[in-house]
Design a protein around this motif. Sequence first.
Motif, PDB file in Angstrom:
ATOM      1  N   TYR A 154      -9.069  15.681  -0.405  1.00 16.62           N
ATOM      2  CA  TYR A 154      -8.164  14.371  -1.031  1.00 16.62           C
ATOM      3  C   TYR A 154      -7.863  14.834  -2.320  1.00 16.62           C
ATOM      4  CZ  TYR A 154      -7.358   9.628  -2.491  1.00 16.62           C
ATOM      5  OH  TYR A 154      -6.869   8.452  -2.938  1.00 16.62           O
ATOM      6  N   TRP A 160      -4.985  16.459   2.685  1.00 13.96           N
ATOM      7  CA  TRP A 160      -5.439  15.526   3.627  1.00 13.96           C
ATOM      8  C   TRP A 160      -6.025  14.041   3.043  1.00 13.96           C
ATOM      9  CZ3 TRP A 160     -10.191  15.198   7.482  1.00 13.96           C
ATOM     10  CH2 TRP A 160      -9.531  14.254   8.697  1.00 13.96           C
ATOM     11  N   ILE A 189      -7.357  11.638   3.747  1.00 17.24           N
ATOM     12  CA  ILE A 189      -7.949  10.474   4.218  1.00 17.24           C
ATOM     13  C   ILE A 189      -8.784   9.585   3.710  1.00 17.24           C
ATOM     14  CG2 ILE A 189      -9.977  12.156   4.514  1.00 17.24           C
ATOM     15  CD1 ILE A 189      -8.968   9.784   7.408  1.00 17.24           C
ATOM     16  N   LEU A 190      -9.169   9.767   2.311  1.00 15.00           N
ATOM     17  CA  LEU A 190      -9.901   8.770   1.660  1.00 15.00           C
ATOM     18  C   LEU A 190      -8.970   7.613   1.003  1.00 15.00           C
ATOM     19  CD1 LEU A 190     -12.734  10.908  -0.177  1.00 15.00           C
ATOM     20  CD2 LEU A 190     -12.802   9.679   1.979  1.00 15.00           C
ATOM     21  N   SER A 191      -7.787   7.757   1.103  1.00 13.59           N
ATOM     22  CA  SER A 191      -6.959   6.430   0.650  1.00 13.59           C
ATOM     23  C   SER A 191      -7.165   5.634   1.602  1.00 13.59           C
ATOM     24  CB  SER A 191      -5.418   7.008   0.707  1.00 13.59           C
ATOM     25  OG  SER A 191      -4.867   7.424   2.148  1.00 13.59           O
ATOM     26  N   ARG A 192      -7.610   5.699   2.772  1.00 16.05           N
ATOM     27  CA  ARG A 192      -7.901   4.655   3.617  1.00 16.05           C
ATOM     28  C   ARG A 192      -9.094   3.841   3.298  1.00 16.05           C
ATOM     29  NH1 ARG A 192      -7.053   7.475   9.611  1.00 16.05           N
ATOM     30  NH2 ARG A 192      -4.658   8.123   9.022  1.00 16.05           N
ATOM     31  N   LEU A 193      -9.949   4.523   2.800  1.00 15.51           N
ATOM     32  CA  LEU A 193     -11.252   3.834   2.192  1.00 15.51           C
ATOM     33  C   LEU A 193     -11.055   3.020   0.882  1.00 15.51           C
ATOM     34  CD1 LEU A 193     -14.240   3.848   2.596  1.00 15.51           C
ATOM     35  CD2 LEU A 193     -14.633   5.727   1.159  1.00 15.51           C
ATOM     36  N   GLU A 194      -9.964   3.647  -0.022  1.00 18.55           N
ATOM     37  CA  GLU A 194      -9.688   3.016  -1.147  1.00 18.55           C
ATOM     38  C   GLU A 194      -8.964   1.627  -0.844  1.00 18.55           C
ATOM     39  OE1 GLU A 194      -7.365   5.707  -3.094  1.00 18.55           O
ATOM     40  OE2 GLU A 194      -9.145   6.599  -4.153  1.00 18.55           O
ATOM     41  N   GLN A 195      -8.246   1.530   0.436  1.00 22.84           N
ATOM     42  CA  GLN A 195      -7.404   0.411   0.819  1.00 22.84           C
ATOM     43  C   GLN A 195      -8.492  -0.813   1.321  1.00 22.84           C
ATOM     44  OE1 GLN A 195      -4.799   1.789   3.826  1.00 22.84           O
ATOM     45  NE2 GLN A 195      -3.486   2.705   2.424  1.00 22.84           N
ATOM     46  N   ALA A 196      -9.569  -0.236   1.896  1.00 27.66           N
ATOM     47  CA  ALA A 196     -10.690  -1.208   2.412  1.00 27.66           C
ATOM     48  C   ALA A 196     -11.315  -1.517   1.013  1.00 27.66           C
ATOM     49  CB  ALA A 196     -11.596  -0.212   3.202  1.00 27.66           C
ATOM     50  N   GLY A 229     -11.615   6.609  -4.014  1.00 23.94           N
ATOM     51  CA  GLY A 229     -12.445   7.483  -2.971  1.00 23.94           C
ATOM     52  C   GLY A 229     -13.405   8.581  -3.722  1.00 23.94           C
TER      53      GLY A 229
END
Length: 229
Positions: free
Chosen positions: A103, A108, A110-117, A154
């Motif tokens: 990240y 990749w 991918i951790l941007s989705r975790l930040e969105q959550a 993230g």
Amino acid sequence: MTNLIDFLAAFLIGLTGGVHCFGMCGGIVGALTLGLSPLPGHPLWAQLPYLLAYNAGRIASYVTAGVLAGGAGGWMTHLASAHRAQLGLQIFAGLFMILLGLYLAGWWPILSRLEQAGGVLWRRIEPFGRRWLPVRTPAQAFGIGLVWGWLPCGLVYSVLVWAISAGGALNGGLLLLCFGLGTLPMLLAMGAFAAALTGFVRHPAVRSLAGALVILFGVYEISVAVRMG
């Protein structure tokens, strides 16, 4: 169990993660220090008490989260075979650090989705910070820092996953303290030298190097767990 190498690694992850901190928090630091910009006769270092207070509050929130995560991890190990559970958590943390490195490097996201959550929680916490605006004293800056520490990130989430495997609340808090201290140089510098830092931290080579170092930390954590197993 967490050892001195882990605490040093947490500090270095915070330090190398400065490329991410700049993107996530640069605007926040700039906005918070806008009203503190030096006027004629007011030296730049007059901002320092406020910047230290912001970051002290932020790191205090990190440590609180680390204590909670470490305590939860310690509790979980008592529900299963302690040794196996500890190793499993350590491997999971190592994998998460590898994702973090990908990240940070921009390979990749991918951790941007975790930040969105995490944004769901942030929307509930963020209004509390408005109570201390506009900032007139370091105490108000500390209060805003406490809220700022829960900003969806993230980088922080990855170290919190690591804290779960730290072996207890104390180690989890210390791990996040070391990480927070590692982020301090970049975030303090942002307040005074943001323009000069912009080009440096956004350079692809800098991002790649930071990401690669974090990936190596993740591989190291996994290898230690595998050897101990």
